[in-house]
Design a protein around this motif. Structure first.
Motif, PDB file in Angstrom:
ATOM      1  N   THR B 499       0.849  -1.187   0.000  1.00 24.43           N
ATOM      2  CA  THR B 499       0.000   0.000   0.000  1.00 24.43           C
ATOM      3  C   THR B 499       0.884   1.236   0.000  1.00 24.43           C
ATOM      4  O   THR B 499       2.094   1.151   0.158  1.00 24.43           O
ATOM      5  CB  THR B 499      -0.887   0.054   1.240  1.00 24.43           C
ATOM      6  OG1 THR B 499      -0.038   0.186   2.372  1.00 24.43           O
ATOM      7  CG2 THR B 499      -1.720  -1.189   1.368  1.00 24.43           C
ATOM      8  N   GLU B 500       0.257   2.387  -0.145  1.00 23.17           N
ATOM      9  CA  GLU B 500       1.028   3.613  -0.097  1.00 23.17           C
ATOM     10  C   GLU B 500       1.498   3.883   1.333  1.00 23.17           C
ATOM     11  O   GLU B 500       0.846   3.472   2.277  1.00 23.17           O
ATOM     12  CB  GLU B 500       0.220   4.806  -0.622  1.00 23.17           C
ATOM     13  CG  GLU B 500      -1.177   4.972  -0.104  1.00 23.17           C
ATOM     14  CD  GLU B 500      -2.204   4.257  -0.963  1.00 23.17           C
ATOM     15  OE1 GLU B 500      -2.313   3.029  -0.804  1.00 23.17           O
ATOM     16  OE2 GLU B 500      -2.915   4.890  -1.734  1.00 23.17           O
ATOM     17  N   PRO B 501       2.653   4.501   1.497  1.00 22.89           N
ATOM     18  CA  PRO B 501       3.051   4.893   2.846  1.00 22.89           C
ATOM     19  C   PRO B 501       2.179   6.047   3.329  1.00 22.89           C
ATOM     20  O   PRO B 501       1.506   6.697   2.534  1.00 22.89           O
ATOM     21  CB  PRO B 501       4.503   5.336   2.678  1.00 22.89           C
ATOM     22  CG  PRO B 501       4.655   5.663   1.259  1.00 22.89           C
ATOM     23  CD  PRO B 501       3.634   4.908   0.489  1.00 22.89           C
ATOM     24  N   LEU B 502       2.178   6.262   4.629  1.00 21.70           N
ATOM     25  CA  LEU B 502       1.360   7.338   5.174  1.00 21.70           C
ATOM     26  C   LEU B 502       2.254   8.460   5.666  1.00 21.70           C
ATOM     27  O   LEU B 502       3.369   8.229   6.119  1.00 21.70           O
ATOM     28  CB  LEU B 502       0.527   6.822   6.357  1.00 21.70           C
ATOM     29  CG  LEU B 502      -0.401   5.669   6.061  1.00 21.70           C
ATOM     30  CD1 LEU B 502      -1.067   5.210   7.339  1.00 21.70           C
ATOM     31  CD2 LEU B 502      -1.457   6.114   5.072  1.00 21.70           C
ATOM     32  N   LEU B 503       1.727   9.639   5.575  1.00 28.53           N
ATOM     33  CA  LEU B 503       2.426  10.795   6.122  1.00 28.53           C
ATOM     34  C   LEU B 503       1.540  11.330   7.239  1.00 28.53           C
ATOM     35  O   LEU B 503       0.422  11.754   6.994  1.00 28.53           O
ATOM     36  CB  LEU B 503       2.614  11.844   5.024  1.00 28.53           C
ATOM     37  CG  LEU B 503       3.455  13.052   5.368  1.00 28.53           C
ATOM     38  CD1 LEU B 503       4.862  12.623   5.705  1.00 28.53           C
ATOM     39  CD2 LEU B 503       3.482  14.009   4.206  1.00 28.53           C
ATOM     40  N   VAL B 504       2.028  11.249   8.452  1.00 33.78           N
ATOM     41  CA  VAL B 504       1.201  11.603   9.601  1.00 33.78           C
ATOM     42  C   VAL B 504       1.838  12.786  10.314  1.00 33.78           C
ATOM     43  O   VAL B 504       3.034  12.776  10.582  1.00 33.78           O
ATOM     44  CB  VAL B 504       1.084  10.412  10.572  1.00 33.78           C
ATOM     45  CG1 VAL B 504       0.181  10.754  11.721  1.00 33.78           C
ATOM     46  CG2 VAL B 504       0.570   9.199   9.848  1.00 33.78           C
ATOM     47  N   ASN B 505       1.031  13.767  10.616  1.00 38.71           N
ATOM     48  CA  ASN B 505       1.548  14.907  11.363  1.00 38.71           C
ATOM     49  C   ASN B 505       1.452  14.633  12.853  1.00 38.71           C
ATOM     50  O   ASN B 505       0.419  14.189  13.345  1.00 38.71           O
ATOM     51  CB  ASN B 505       0.740  16.155  11.039  1.00 38.71           C
ATOM     52  CG  ASN B 505       1.276  16.846   9.820  1.00 38.71           C
ATOM     53  OD1 ASN B 505       0.900  16.518   8.707  1.00 38.71           O
ATOM     54  ND2 ASN B 505       2.182  17.773  10.027  1.00 38.71           N
ATOM     55  N   LEU B 506       2.529  14.881  13.552  1.00 40.68           N
ATOM     56  CA  LEU B 506       2.515  14.739  15.004  1.00 40.68           C
ATOM     57  C   LEU B 506       2.428  16.133  15.608  1.00 40.68           C
ATOM     58  O   LEU B 506       2.782  17.119  14.960  1.00 40.68           O
ATOM     59  CB  LEU B 506       3.794  14.060  15.474  1.00 40.68           C
ATOM     60  CG  LEU B 506       4.011  12.632  15.015  1.00 40.68           C
ATOM     61  CD1 LEU B 506       5.257  12.067  15.668  1.00 40.68           C
ATOM     62  CD2 LEU B 506       2.832  11.770  15.354  1.00 40.68           C
ATOM     63  N   PRO B 507       1.937  16.215  16.840  1.00 37.46           N
ATOM     64  CA  PRO B 507       1.948  17.538  17.469  1.00 37.46           C
ATOM     65  C   PRO B 507       3.373  18.068  17.527  1.00 37.46           C
ATOM     66  O   PRO B 507       4.263  17.393  18.030  1.00 37.46           O
ATOM     67  CB  PRO B 507       1.377  17.286  18.862  1.00 37.46           C
ATOM     68  CG  PRO B 507       1.328  15.823  19.026  1.00 37.46           C
ATOM     69  CD  PRO B 507       1.335  15.201  17.685  1.00 37.46           C
ATOM     70  N   THR B 508       3.565  19.237  16.970  1.00 39.29           N
ATOM     71  CA  THR B 508       4.920  19.766  16.806  1.00 39.29           C
ATOM     72  C   THR B 508       5.036  21.112  17.493  1.00 39.29           C
ATOM     73  O   THR B 508       4.209  21.988  17.257  1.00 39.29           O
ATOM     74  CB  THR B 508       5.221  19.958  15.315  1.00 39.29           C
ATOM     75  OG1 THR B 508       4.831  18.794  14.628  1.00 39.29           O
ATOM     76  CG2 THR B 508       6.673  20.214  15.089  1.00 39.29           C
ATOM     77  N   PRO B 509       6.023  21.283  18.322  1.00 43.44           N
ATOM     78  CA  PRO B 509       6.214  22.608  18.903  1.00 43.44           C
ATOM     79  C   PRO B 509       6.705  23.580  17.842  1.00 43.44           C
ATOM     80  O   PRO B 509       7.196  23.162  16.802  1.00 43.44           O
ATOM     81  CB  PRO B 509       7.279  22.371  19.978  1.00 43.44           C
ATOM     82  CG  PRO B 509       7.958  21.126  19.583  1.00 43.44           C
ATOM     83  CD  PRO B 509       7.002  20.313  18.800  1.00 43.44           C
ATOM     84  N   ASP B 510       6.549  24.847  18.119  1.00 42.03           N
ATOM     85  CA  ASP B 510       6.993  25.847  17.167  1.00 42.03           C
ATOM     86  C   ASP B 510       8.482  26.086  17.363  1.00 42.03           C
ATOM     87  O   ASP B 510       8.908  26.840  18.222  1.00 42.03           O
ATOM     88  CB  ASP B 510       6.198  27.133  17.396  1.00 42.03           C
ATOM     89  CG  ASP B 510       6.482  28.149  16.320  1.00 42.03           C
ATOM     90  OD1 ASP B 510       7.356  27.876  15.482  1.00 42.03           O
ATOM     91  OD2 ASP B 510       5.845  29.199  16.326  1.00 42.03           O
ATOM     92  N   PHE B 511       9.286  25.411  16.555  1.00 43.54           N
ATOM     93  CA  PHE B 511      10.725  25.521  16.747  1.00 43.54           C
ATOM     94  C   PHE B 511      11.265  26.866  16.287  1.00 43.54           C
ATOM     95  O   PHE B 511      12.402  27.188  16.537  1.00 43.54           O
ATOM     96  CB  PHE B 511      11.438  24.426  15.967  1.00 43.54           C
ATOM     97  CG  PHE B 511      11.194  23.077  16.525  1.00 43.54           C
ATOM     98  CD1 PHE B 511      11.790  22.691  17.705  1.00 43.54           C
ATOM     99  CD2 PHE B 511      10.358  22.198  15.887  1.00 43.54           C
ATOM    100  CE1 PHE B 511      11.560  21.441  18.225  1.00 43.54           C
ATOM    101  CE2 PHE B 511      10.125  20.945  16.401  1.00 43.54           C
ATOM    102  CZ  PHE B 511      10.724  20.569  17.576  1.00 43.54           C
ATOM    103  N   SER B 512      10.444  27.623  15.567  1.00 40.80           N
ATOM    104  CA  SER B 512      10.991  28.834  14.978  1.00 40.80           C
ATOM    105  C   SER B 512      11.166  29.928  16.014  1.00 40.80           C
ATOM    106  O   SER B 512      11.816  30.915  15.755  1.00 40.80           O
ATOM    107  CB  SER B 512      10.097  29.315  13.857  1.00 40.80           C
ATOM    108  OG  SER B 512       8.855  29.683  14.388  1.00 40.80           O
ATOM    109  N   MET B 513      10.573  29.805  17.170  1.00 38.44           N
ATOM    110  CA  MET B 513      10.787  30.861  18.157  1.00 38.44           C
ATOM    111  C   MET B 513      11.226  30.297  19.504  1.00 38.44           C
ATOM    112  O   MET B 513      10.588  30.533  20.505  1.00 38.44           O
ATOM    113  CB  MET B 513       9.557  31.735  18.305  1.00 38.44           C
ATOM    114  CG  MET B 513       8.235  31.053  18.178  1.00 38.44           C
ATOM    115  SD  MET B 513       6.915  32.198  18.550  1.00 38.44           S
ATOM    116  CE  MET B 513       6.639  32.943  16.983  1.00 38.44           C
TER     117      MET B 513
END
Lengths: 606, 567
Positions: B499-513
């Motif tokens: 099957t196709e692989p999945l792309l899953v978003n995890l809760p991500t902190p805002d690393f930019s600040m």
């Protein structure tokens, strides 16, 4: 913090706060309003800039050239639409297949809770057609969406045709890294909602739909296209989505950058930007643009097909072609190029759009107000509620009410419960009692729902609120203070939470609710204050917003027209809640209105 | 209309006789299959097979003389006691619904599975070293394979070669769905061929064209097989395969004609002099009368591949008659034949807290039910709620007859879920399981955390009922592409679907600040918490102002005198 630990200074501070309580509150209120109005003043705002590196430096070259073909396609589409009497599903499927897309359809049906008189629909049945352009050598993990609604009549033919022309052009390119989904949805937002729910296999609104056969991984961004004429004078960008959600500011920046590059006039809220910020007209113009955004955001509905995508963490915006009487015209090829450029830059994204702001207000397309600048305006209003808690006597009774022997808790409980039950009735009854109402009164279902809501709202004012007397006898001085303390804290929490999610809604509610709730006591002239309270109640706030909105879009209405609009706004609010899960109606009915009733209760305390 | 034009074949000499058998006999075959697909695309599949009658794993015997077999791989096999090794690098996703089944399937990204010899004591250690060595050989990030993405499937990956090892302790399986395959992986792969890319079919492999395609997959399969039909001694087989699908739509500008030159921007000039057989097959099963192949070939071959009898035009590059011009290739598109087995997968739900993985398996056979093995390997940061696992076919509960579940350990190993599911005829079976997204430690995020995290393809393996009888006996003249997976019964064939692989978003902190975050946190802690803690724990006392020195002296004297003290 020697200030708090030093008893003498602490005493001085609380003394100051209690002594100058009213002046401080008034100053805060005025400062909040002034701050807010100052946000539209250009020197106080920031210039927009592209934060996402993947979209900034990698400039793309647009080569789309089949605008003319798109326009002839629009005529063909129009003919087939007329013949089919709705969405020409077969024609669309063939058209997409011949352009080398994988084509799928989805049928859906939805019975509205009551007939929608604005769009004249009740039982909705439709089909979405979508084609997927598979990116070469990409494992189907990411996708972009371009949608165009198939609307009744003559509208949006050009949008669908341009979508097909873009599909044909895109199919022959090799640089795609993300699959591109071309979606033509029927019944505007309902179709989009059905498709999104199908794509994510959720069912949050009771929609009936057939499962989707083809998918393309997680959707990174979406663009919705609305175009109803062959040439346009300007493009309008619509950002406000469901529940006041906004897409990442980079999407707006992207649109603005390409409008600049291709020399297309672009507007936001239908208003061009002006450069004369230092004149009074320039400021008024920016303030009007910002006020329009605040009003649109506050009402919590989706102002285009893009609005529903935002719930799924998909950055989306609607691009709407406007054809007015300006001389400067833009043809379909240029619009196609603009979209091509935007899609190609989105295709270059390595990560989801996340660099730029999610919370902002736009006084113009090139200037923005970030959350750090506009939140103090709300904070200054909200702090009044907390300052009033330290009003002489309130603090004292708080400690008293905590003692279990005192009747404080009990006296507060009954008004709170009764207010909230009224709120529950306001939330549930209008839709559920419509059949009964239609039987007994000569009104249509929609009118029945709206009028029931207004009736329950009004009846809430007349309820016997002083039931605490049955439990604890005469209403005491201390009793209303406990109630006011509770209500103030409750309102502060409510408004604070609302403003965090939807600043505009929180701010508008704070502007109208804070002055009266902060000053209300039972010892005031009842008749006068009752009138003032009603005039500043949530329902009247909506009415004012309707008038202000009409004024701002330069379509002023008379009082009776305004009243009709007000009624339709209420019905739309209830429908938005049922169809798309907008939260403004439940928020107002279940929380804000009961909270306001508690203050109403204080006024009539005896 | 498809025209295959100007495929010029020049043959140097006949050469296979020149091979003199060495101490251990070895042999090299090469083959290219071209199949026009129903979608209008062209599928080209290369197979190179090196056979060597030797045993790397024999005790006390060190193999040091290499001829055709690549030394780098041979040394790896003997050093790590590898019994079987399968590695594939794929860029793109095989579109089963449009293209049918591939000859050898592979998931997007990199896939590696290895059976170790049962004398190996430290399998994990060998595995770790092996992945690092292979990473060097193939210029790929296989060194990212560690215990957190390695599983030991109990049933889905049986050895394909000799020996019926069933103890899955010696099996390791890992995928890297993120791996991007490009020229730097192709070059070392080509170097493993005896002729390199100097002669033979490998001349066609120009990376500029191979990566201008819809699908690209290259693989290496090493396994022990029988030397002859009696299976008295063991031989090693190395198969290198390369599958490409060319998109005629984008490259052909709408015209449906192609040639070897158009596809590869090269023509064939000679067979690999070291090859004992070198053939080009063109699939002409669909409407042969509408095909115009030029030059025409007198040789027609038939092979039963994946349950379907196909007819091929065969061009033998080692024969002088192949001289001439091979062109003008014509194709009529016909209705798409639905593949019998098909699977897809997606993530349902929204928000960053929970989600649901849906795996949908289609059995398109009109009347036969057959069982499939579904294998799912899910990284630990998706915490599967296995009690929510449901399998439904035709809106009825479908109880798997075998479930092997190994729960994940945070930061140590992934989830492994294997199930044997019976697919009713002409049905859609949906497997769902809910998960919760874990909050990672801040160092565990990848450099681009907002891109999402990959979940490898799930694997559906099945014995699919065949429409035609399969040949079970192994004969030499069978084309290579039809003989990879040994056929044990006449009535069914083995298929593996990814099957196709999945792309899953995890809760991500805002690393930019981070600076803002640090400042804010420090301020809140210092000002807010500090003062409140202070306020709550401090005991307040009224401070007695200490008397001045003169008064204290006076009091001292007064105390000695016994008179009342001054206040």
């Amino acid at each position: 913090m020697g200030l708090l630990s030093d008893p003498n200074r602490r005493k001085a501070l609380t003394g100051l706060l209690t002594r100058l309580n009213t002046p401080i509150c008034i100053v805060c209120y005025l400062a909040g309003i002034v701050w807010f109005m100052g946000l539209a003043f250009e020197p106080f705002t920031l210039r927009t800039y592209m934060s996402e590196n993947a979209m900034g430096s990698t400039m793309v070259e647009e080569r789309f050239s089949s605008g003319e073909r798109a326009l002839s396609l629009a005529k063909e589409f129009d003919a087939h639409k007329r013949k089919a009497g709705g969405m020409p599903v077969e024609w669309l499927v063939k058209a997409m297949q011949s352009r080398g897309l994988e084509v799928f359809t989805q049928s859906f049906s939805r019975k509205l809770p009551f007939p929608d008189e604005n769009k004249e629909r009740y039982m909705v049945r439709g089909t979405n057609v979508y084609g997927i352009l598979r990116a070469p050598r990409a494992p189907r993990t990411e996708a972009l969406v371009i949608t165009a609604p198939c609307s009744p009549g003559n509208t949006n033919n050009q949008a669908v045709a341009l979508l097909l022309a873009l599909a044909q052009y895109f199919r022959n390119q090799i640089y795609w890294a993300k699959d591109i989904i071309f979606l033509v949805n029927e019944h505007d937002l309902i179709g989009t909602q059905a498709w999104l729910e199908g794509y994510h296999h959720t069912n949050i609104t009771g929609m009936e739909y057939s499962p989707l056969q083809g998918r393309a991984g997680s959707i990174q961004a979406a663009l919705s296209l609305e175009l109803s004429s062959d040439v346009i004078t300007s493009l309008d960008l619509v950002l406000e989505g469901l529940n006041g959600q906004l897409p990442n500011l980079d999407l707006a920046n992207l649109f603005y950058a390409f409008c600049q590059k291709l020399g297309v006039l672009c507007t936001i809220q239908g208003k061009l930007q002006r450069n004369d910020w230092d004149t009074a007209e320039g400021y008024t113009h920016a303030a009007q643009t910002m006020m329009l955004m605040v009003l649109k955001q506050a009402c919590g509905r989706s102002w285009g097909d893009h609005g529903l995508f935002l719930r799924y963490h998909i950055e989306a915006a609607s691009v709407r072609g406007i054809n007015s009487f300006r001389h400067y015209k833009t043809d379909a090829t240029t619009i196609g190029r603009l979209l091509e450029g935007m899609v190609r830059k989105l295709n270059n994204l390595l990560e989801r759009l996340h660099q730029s702001y999610f919370f902002y207000l736009l006084p113009s397309l090139s200037r923005f107000v970030s959350i750090g600048y506009y939140m103090p305006a709300f904070g200054l209003l909200a702090v009044i509620l907390l300052l009033r808690v330290s009003f002489p006597g309130l603090c004292h009774c708080f400690s008293v009410s905590l003692q279990p022997s005192s009747p404080g808790v009990l006296t507060v409980l009954t008004p709170v419960v009764i207010s909230h039950l009224t709120g529950v009735a306001l939330y549930l009854l209008p839709v559920h009692l419509q059949e009964m109402a239609v039987e007994h009164f000569p009104v249509s279902e929609t009118e029945a729902v709206v009028l029931t809501a207004i009736a329950i709202y009004t009846a809430g004012l007349a309820l016997p609120h002083n039931t605490q007397r049955l439990l604890s006898g005469e209403g005491t001085e201390q009793g209303w203070k406990v109630l006011k303390l509770t209500a103030l804290l409750y309102l502060a929490v409510l408004l604070g939470c609302t403003a965090l999610i939807n600043f505009s809604l929180g701010f508008i509610l704070a502007v109208t609710l804070v002055p009266i709730t902060a000053s209300i006591t039972p010892h005031m002239p009842k008749a006068l204050y009752a009138v003032v309270m009603v005039l500043l109640s949530p329902a009247f706030t909506i009415l004012y917003c309707v008038f202000i909105y009409q004024e701002l879009i330069e379509a002023p209405v008379s009082v009776s027209e305004g009243w009709m609009l007000f009624l339709s706004v209420i019905s739309q609010g209830i429908l938005d809640h049922a169809l798309y899960g907008s939260l403004v109606y439940p928020l107002l009915a279940l929380f804000i209105y009961p909270c306001w009733l508690m203050f109403w209760n204080i006024l009539f305390w005896n | 209309m498809l025209i295959l034009s100007s495929l010029l074949l020049f043959i140097l000499t006949t050469h296979s006789e020149a091979l003199t058998p060495a101490a251990a006999r070895d042999e090299f075959q090469e083959e290219l299959v071209i199949r026009p697909l129903h979608s209008g695309d062209i599928y080209a599949s290369f197979q190179f097979r090196t056979l060597w009658d030797t045993d790397f794993l024999q005790e006390g015997q060190k193999v040091s003389h290499y001829r055709l077999f690549p030394k780098s791989l041979g040394q790896v096999l003997s050093k790590f006691s590898v019994r079987e090794l399968h590695i594939s690098f794929t860029q793109g996703f095989w579109r089963t619904m449009q293209w049918g089944q591939p000859f050898i399937p592979s998931p997007p990204g990199a896939e590696l599975w290895v059976w170790f010899h049962d004398t190996v004591s430290d399998v994990d250690g060998n595995w770790k070293e092996l992945t690092n060595v292979l990473s060097g050989i193939f210029c790929a990030s296989l060194n990212f394979i560690d215990l957190t993405n390695t599983v030991q499937p109990s049933a889905s990956f049986k050895p394909l070669g000799l020996g019926n090892a069933t103890d899955h302790r010696f099996l390791r399986y890992a995928t890297l769905p993120r791996e991007i395959v490009c020229t730097e992986n192709l070059t070392p792969w080509k170097k493993l061929l005896p002729c390199g890319s100097k002669a033979g079919l490998a001349v066609l492999m120009k990376s500029e064209k191979l990566f201008h395609s819809s699908f690209h997959s290259q693989a290496v399969h090493i396994r022990p097989i029988c030397q002859d039909e009696q299976c008295s001694s063991k031989a090693w087989e190395l198969r290198q395969t390369l599958n490409v699908v060319f998109d005629l739509h984008t490259s052909g500008q709408g015209k449906k004609e192609w040639s070897l030159f158009k596809m590869f921007s090269r023509t064939l000039t000679e067979a690999c002099p070291l090859a004992s057989s070198s053939k080009v097959y063109v699939d002409i099963t669909d409407n042969p009368e509408l095909f115009e192949l030029s030059p025409a070939t007198p040789l027609l071959g038939q092979a039963v591949v994946l349950g379907d009898r196909r007819t091929y035009s065969v061009y033998d590059l080692s024969r002088a008659e192949t001289f001439g011009q091979l062109r003008s290739f014509n194709l009529l598109l016909r209705d798409m034949l639905r593949p019998l087995l098909h699977a897809e997968r997606y993530v349902a739900g929204f928000g960053l807290q929970t989600g649901e993985i849906h795996t949908v398996i289609y059995n398109n056979h009109p009347y036969r039910a057959f069982p499939v093995l579904l294998m799912d390997s899910v990284p630990w940061y998706l915490q599967l709620y296995i009690h929510t696992l449901t399998v439904t076919s035709k809106s009825r509960d479908n109880k798997p007859s075998y479930i092997h579940y190994q729960p994940a350990k945070d930061r140590h190993r992934p989830h492994l879920l294997e199930m044997l599911i019976q697919l009713p005829p002409h049905s859609m079976t949906e497997v769902t399981v809910q998960f919760e997204r874990a909050l990672l430690k801040w160092t565990e995020y990848t450099p681009d955390p907002n891109h999402g995290f990959y979940v490898g393809s799930s694997v559906v393996s099945a014995l699919v009922p065949s429409m035609v009888a399969m040949r079970t006996n192994f004969t030499q003249d069978q084309p290579l592409f039809s003989s990879f997976v040994p056929v044990k019964e006449e009535s069914s064939y083995f298929v593996r679907v990814y099957t196709e692989p999945l792309l899953v978003n995890l809760p991500t902190p805002d690393f930019s600040m981070p600076y803002n975050v640090i400042c804010l946190t420090c301020t809140v802690v210092a000002v807010g918490y500090g003062s409140f803690y202070n306020l709550l724990t401090r005991t307040f006392q009224v401070d007695e102002p200490s008397p001045p020195l003169s008064k204290r002296l006076a009091n001292l004297i007064r105390r000695m005198r016994g008179v009342p003290l001054l206040t």
